[in-house]
Design a protein around this motif. Sequence first.
Motif, PDB file in Angstrom:
ATOM      1  N   ASN A 188       0.906  -1.327   0.051  1.00 27.29           N
ATOM      2  CA  ASN A 188      -0.018  -0.130  -0.066  1.00 27.29           C
ATOM      3  C   ASN A 188       0.862   1.596  -0.148  1.00 27.29           C
ATOM      4  N   ALA A 199      -0.223   3.297  -3.438  1.00 25.24           N
ATOM      5  CA  ALA A 199      -0.755   4.433  -3.207  1.00 25.24           C
ATOM      6  C   ALA A 199      -0.348   5.719  -3.978  1.00 25.24           C
ATOM      7  N   THR A 240      -7.692   6.283  -6.163  1.00 24.63           N
ATOM      8  CA  THR A 240      -7.403   6.247  -4.513  1.00 24.63           C
ATOM      9  C   THR A 240      -8.566   5.438  -3.944  1.00 24.63           C
ATOM     10  N   ALA A 241      -8.208   5.158  -2.719  1.00 20.38           N
ATOM     11  CA  ALA A 241      -9.096   4.549  -1.872  1.00 20.38           C
ATOM     12  C   ALA A 241      -9.464   5.343  -0.790  1.00 20.38           C
ATOM     13  N   SER A 242     -10.725   5.983  -0.837  1.00 17.63           N
ATOM     14  CA  SER A 242     -11.173   7.123   0.000  1.00 17.63           C
ATOM     15  C   SER A 242     -11.744   6.310   1.322  1.00 17.63           C
ATOM     16  N   ASP A 274     -14.730   4.584   0.505  1.00 17.93           N
ATOM     17  CA  ASP A 274     -14.745   3.472  -0.045  1.00 17.93           C
ATOM     18  C   ASP A 274     -14.040   2.236   0.701  1.00 17.93           C
ATOM     19  N   ILE A 275     -13.037   2.576   1.765  1.00 22.99           N
ATOM     20  CA  ILE A 275     -12.833   1.881   2.866  1.00 22.99           C
ATOM     21  C   ILE A 275     -13.879   1.489   3.597  1.00 22.99           C
ATOM     22  N   THR A 311      -7.087  -0.023   7.988  1.00 23.67           N
ATOM     23  CA  THR A 311      -7.259   1.112   6.851  1.00 23.67           C
ATOM     24  C   THR A 311      -6.489   0.472   5.827  1.00 23.67           C
ATOM     25  N   ASN A 312      -5.225   0.788   5.914  1.00 18.98           N
ATOM     26  CA  ASN A 312      -4.347   0.464   4.926  1.00 18.98           C
ATOM     27  C   ASN A 312      -4.230  -0.814   4.170  1.00 18.98           C
ATOM     28  N   GLY A 347      -7.252  -0.525   1.962  1.00 12.61           N
ATOM     29  CA  GLY A 347      -7.157   0.529   1.073  1.00 12.61           C
ATOM     30  C   GLY A 347      -6.096  -0.165  -0.066  1.00 12.61           C
TER      31      GLY A 347
END
Length: 134
Positions: free
Chosen positions: A68, A72, A81-83, A86-87, A108-109, A112
Motif C-alpha cells: 500500500n 498508493a 484512490t481508496a477514499s 470506499d474503505i 485501513t491501509n 485500502g
Amino acid sequence: MSRPLRAFAALAITGLLLAGCSTPPNTAAVVNGERITETEVADAWLALEPAVAEGVGPAIVLESLVQNALLAPVAAEFGMTASAEDIANFADTVYQGAAPDPFPEGLTNVLGFIILANQLNSSPLSAEIQDAYL
C-alpha cells in the motif's frame, strides 16, 4: 494481485528485511522513510483475523501494508484512490456490518491496498500503472 506485482512484492519485502538491521525497536518495515510498526501490523492482524481465510497470517498484513505504501502514490498519479468512504463500504462488506471499533490505522491501509489492487486489475491502464509502480 498480478504475478509481476507479487514478484516485486517479494523482492521489496526481502530488501526491507535485509535493510532493517539498523531500525528502531518495534519496526516491522520502513518504506520510503515511513515506519510500519510491529504494533500496527499486530493491531491490523487482530482486527482482520476473524474475517480472512484460514492460513492467512500477519506476514500477509505486513506485505499489504508495504505494498500500500508503494502503490498508493503511484495509483494516485493515475487518479486511483481508496477514499475513507470506499474503505468504510468495503469494511462493511468484509465484516458484514460489524467492523471493528476502534478501526486500526493498519487495517485501513490493508483494506485500502485491496481496493487499489482491485482498481488496478480492472483498469485499462493496468499495464501502464504497473510499469510506473515497478
